[in-house]
Design a protein around this motif. Structure first.
Motif, mmCIF file in Angstrom:
data_model
loop_
_atom_site.group_PDB
_atom_site.id
_atom_site.type_symbol
_atom_site.label_atom_id
_atom_site.label_comp_id
_atom_site.label_asym_id
_atom_site.label_seq_id
_atom_site.Cartn_x
_atom_site.Cartn_y
_atom_site.Cartn_z
ATOM 1 N N PRO A 3 12.760 18.385 -1.370
ATOM 2 C CA PRO A 3 12.714 19.266 -0.468
ATOM 3 C C PRO A 3 11.304 19.974 -0.346
ATOM 4 O O PRO A 3 10.689 20.466 0.590
ATOM 5 C CB PRO A 3 13.614 20.298 -0.627
ATOM 6 C CG PRO A 3 14.669 19.610 -1.489
ATOM 7 C CD PRO A 3 13.624 18.602 -2.346
ATOM 8 N N GLU A 4 10.453 19.888 -1.436
ATOM 9 C CA GLU A 4 9.232 20.661 -1.619
ATOM 10 C C GLU A 4 8.048 19.701 -0.884
ATOM 11 O O GLU A 4 7.165 20.658 -0.544
ATOM 12 C CB GLU A 4 8.838 21.022 -3.220
ATOM 13 C CG GLU A 4 8.558 19.721 -3.955
ATOM 14 C CD GLU A 4 8.176 20.038 -5.280
ATOM 15 O OE1 GLU A 4 7.376 21.108 -5.454
ATOM 16 O OE2 GLU A 4 8.672 19.528 -6.316
ATOM 17 N N PHE A 5 8.294 18.583 -0.697
ATOM 18 C CA PHE A 5 7.350 17.642 -0.238
ATOM 19 C C PHE A 5 7.462 17.455 1.262
ATOM 20 O O PHE A 5 8.744 16.999 1.591
ATOM 21 C CB PHE A 5 7.253 16.121 -0.952
ATOM 22 C CG PHE A 5 6.861 16.532 -2.341
ATOM 23 C CD1 PHE A 5 5.783 16.976 -2.711
ATOM 24 C CD2 PHE A 5 7.560 16.014 -3.268
ATOM 25 C CE1 PHE A 5 5.149 17.210 -4.037
ATOM 26 C CE2 PHE A 5 7.268 16.101 -4.788
ATOM 27 C CZ PHE A 5 6.059 16.674 -4.995
ATOM 28 N N VAL A 6 6.782 17.990 2.156
ATOM 29 C CA VAL A 6 6.997 17.620 3.578
ATOM 30 C C VAL A 6 6.526 16.354 4.088
ATOM 31 O O VAL A 6 6.975 15.584 5.274
ATOM 32 C CB VAL A 6 6.417 18.640 4.232
ATOM 33 C CG1 VAL A 6 4.827 18.869 4.388
ATOM 34 C CG2 VAL A 6 6.750 19.059 5.954
ATOM 35 N N LEU A 7 5.444 15.634 3.341
ATOM 36 C CA LEU A 7 4.883 14.395 3.668
ATOM 37 C C LEU A 7 4.811 13.704 2.396
ATOM 38 O O LEU A 7 4.209 14.107 1.555
ATOM 39 C CB LEU A 7 3.576 14.385 4.506
ATOM 40 C CG LEU A 7 3.014 13.412 5.151
ATOM 41 C CD1 LEU A 7 3.778 12.500 6.043
ATOM 42 C CD2 LEU A 7 1.539 13.625 5.582
ATOM 43 N N GLU A 8 5.293 12.368 2.465
ATOM 44 C CA GLU A 8 5.062 11.557 1.332
ATOM 45 C C GLU A 8 4.992 9.968 1.757
ATOM 46 O O GLU A 8 5.368 9.566 2.800
ATOM 47 C CB GLU A 8 6.364 11.460 0.628
ATOM 48 C CG GLU A 8 6.511 10.580 -0.555
ATOM 49 C CD GLU A 8 7.809 10.656 -1.411
ATOM 50 O OE1 GLU A 8 8.039 10.256 -2.287
ATOM 51 O OE2 GLU A 8 8.587 11.835 -0.925
ATOM 52 N N THR A 9 4.185 9.395 1.152
ATOM 53 C CA THR A 9 4.017 8.005 1.339
ATOM 54 C C THR A 9 4.453 7.181 0.044
ATOM 55 O O THR A 9 4.558 7.811 -1.121
ATOM 56 C CB THR A 9 2.596 7.456 1.303
ATOM 57 O OG1 THR A 9 1.635 7.599 0.404
ATOM 58 C CG2 THR A 9 2.057 8.088 2.860
ATOM 59 N N ARG A 10 5.087 6.076 0.251
ATOM 60 C CA ARG A 10 5.535 5.129 -1.015
ATOM 61 C C ARG A 10 4.966 3.933 -1.000
ATOM 62 O O ARG A 10 5.253 2.850 0.049
ATOM 63 C CB ARG A 10 6.933 5.147 -0.967
ATOM 64 C CG ARG A 10 7.444 6.431 -1.031
ATOM 65 C CD ARG A 10 9.079 6.310 -0.975
ATOM 66 N NE ARG A 10 9.874 7.696 -1.092
ATOM 67 C CZ ARG A 10 11.106 7.920 -0.479
ATOM 68 N NH1 ARG A 10 11.738 7.099 -0.023
ATOM 69 N NH2 ARG A 10 11.710 9.157 -0.559
ATOM 70 N N GLY A 11 3.926 3.510 -1.800
ATOM 71 C CA GLY A 11 3.400 2.054 -1.880
ATOM 72 C C GLY A 11 2.594 1.826 -0.526
ATOM 73 O O GLY A 11 2.548 0.441 -0.312
ATOM 74 N N LEU A 12 2.236 2.861 0.129
ATOM 75 C CA LEU A 12 1.316 2.454 1.352
ATOM 76 C C LEU A 12 0.175 1.548 1.020
ATOM 77 O O LEU A 12 -0.660 2.007 0.311
ATOM 78 C CB LEU A 12 0.908 3.995 1.865
ATOM 79 C CG LEU A 12 0.555 3.935 3.612
ATOM 80 C CD1 LEU A 12 1.452 3.477 4.430
ATOM 81 C CD2 LEU A 12 -0.091 5.384 3.758
ATOM 82 N N THR A 13 0.156 0.609 1.962
ATOM 83 C CA THR A 13 -0.905 -0.570 1.702
ATOM 84 C C THR A 13 -1.501 -0.844 3.205
ATOM 85 O O THR A 13 -0.671 -1.012 4.092
ATOM 86 C CB THR A 13 -0.140 -1.751 0.963
ATOM 87 O OG1 THR A 13 -0.023 -1.191 -0.201
ATOM 88 C CG2 THR A 13 -1.368 -2.984 0.721
ATOM 89 N N LYS A 14 -2.654 -1.226 3.216
ATOM 90 C CA LYS A 14 -3.122 -1.886 4.643
ATOM 91 C C LYS A 14 -4.248 -2.606 4.224
ATOM 92 O O LYS A 14 -5.092 -2.495 3.433
ATOM 93 C CB LYS A 14 -3.901 -0.844 5.515
ATOM 94 C CG LYS A 14 -4.342 -0.970 6.714
ATOM 95 C CD LYS A 14 -3.155 -1.761 7.546
ATOM 96 C CE LYS A 14 -4.052 -2.370 8.987
ATOM 97 N NZ LYS A 14 -2.850 -2.846 9.789
ATOM 98 N N GLU A 15 -4.134 -4.110 4.572
ATOM 99 C CA GLU A 15 -4.898 -5.153 4.665
ATOM 100 C C GLU A 15 -5.626 -5.571 5.797
ATOM 101 O O GLU A 15 -5.040 -5.415 6.909
ATOM 102 C CB GLU A 15 -4.508 -6.273 3.727
ATOM 103 C CG GLU A 15 -3.712 -5.887 2.421
ATOM 104 C CD GLU A 15 -2.776 -6.956 1.890
ATOM 105 O OE1 GLU A 15 -2.580 -8.118 2.573
ATOM 106 O OE2 GLU A 15 -2.521 -7.210 0.809
ATOM 107 N N PHE A 16 -6.602 -5.848 5.752
ATOM 108 C CA PHE A 16 -7.634 -6.356 6.915
ATOM 109 C C PHE A 16 -8.101 -7.589 6.313
ATOM 110 O O PHE A 16 -9.071 -7.702 5.688
ATOM 111 C CB PHE A 16 -8.764 -5.492 7.123
ATOM 112 C CG PHE A 16 -8.188 -4.213 7.651
ATOM 113 C CD1 PHE A 16 -7.858 -4.120 9.096
ATOM 114 C CD2 PHE A 16 -8.305 -2.944 6.660
ATOM 115 C CE1 PHE A 16 -7.526 -2.685 9.536
ATOM 116 C CE2 PHE A 16 -7.934 -1.853 7.282
ATOM 117 C CZ PHE A 16 -7.548 -1.540 8.553
#
Length: 258
Positions: A3-16
């Motif tokens: 609850p203390e985290f309002v925004l979270e990413t998990r394993g966020l990956t971007k490939e070009f």
């Protein structure tokens, strides 16, 4: 998600096309914090911001906002949820007055965006709130000024006012002090502090002196991955961070810490 985290990413990956710009980033932004993303050029900061604000789709990973996945949503959908981005380049209408710019933003919040054909009388109901917001960012005296005539720093203040008119719970600030001289930088530091009251701010910022003054927590990116996290004192003393910045920027890290 805690609850203390309002925004979270998990394993966020971007490939070009085989190049990994963002590499398995696990980011957690605590509610009520001013949180900075920093790193040398090419570290992936802007790409992370574009992923969070849904202007890019991730190759893999998840984005969680207020406990719910938003990975597949569109930019307008996340804005309505309260996750709003203020852009690096000032995004206001130059040939409208300062007051009119804020009023348009307030219309958008009400679901009546860009109804330019409405009568002046029907829009006057928004004036009181618009003027209050201009007062909050130090622009009340410029209410009737054409936006194109504002100095650069004041345009950025107006952009912040139009962003706050959308009543964000989480404000994404992309390089809020870019291109500013010292006086304007100090003005923006004060504006961000006021904007952060009652909300969460995640910012990309190159000016490490600004970061040292404003931010509760800092995430350092290098080559698309998280290199270090913590408060400014711990991050600036981290030898891996200093190595990533090198030369003059490393010296700025030390100066901001002093």
């Amino acid at each position: 998600m805690s609850p203390e985290f309002v925004l979270e990413t998990r394993g966020l990956t971007k490939e070009f096309r085989g190049f990994t710009a963002v590499d398995s980033v696990d980011l957690r932004v605590q509610k009520g914090h001013i949180h900075a993303l920093i790193g040398p050029n090419g570290a992936g900061k802007t790409t992370v911001f574009n992923l969070l604000s849904k202007f890019l789709a991730p190759s893999s990973g998840e984005i969680i906002y207020q406990g719910k996945p938003i990975t597949g949503l569109q930019p307008n959908q996340i804005a309505r949820l309260g996750l709003v981005r203020s852009f690096q380049i000032s995004a206001v209408f130059g040939h409208m007055s300062v007051l009119e710019n804020v009023r348009v933003a307030l219309q958008r919040k009400l679901g009546n965006s860009f109804h330019f054909w409405k009568s002046e009388r029907s829009l006057e109901a928004l004036n009181e709130r618009a003027l209050q917001m201009l007062d909050e960012v130090g622009l009340l005296e410029f209410a009737d000024t054409l936006t194109i005539e504002l100095p650069y720093g004041r345009k950025r203040a107006l952009e912040l006012a139009t962003t706050l008119a959308l009543d964000p719970a989480v404000l994404l600030l992309d390089e809020p002090t870019q291109g500013m001289g010292g006086e304007d930088v100090e003005m923006v530091i004060g504006l961000v502090r006021r904007a952060a009251v009652g909300r969460t701010v995640l910012m990309v910022e190159h000016n490490l002196s600004v970061v040292s003054q404003l931010c509760d927590r800092i995430t350092v990116l290098a080559r698309g991955a998280i290199l270090a996290e913590g408060d400014y004192a711990s991050v600036s003393a981290n030898p891996l961070v200093r190595e990533a910045y090198l030369g003059s920027e490393a010296a700025v890290l030390e100066e901001g810490h002093a």
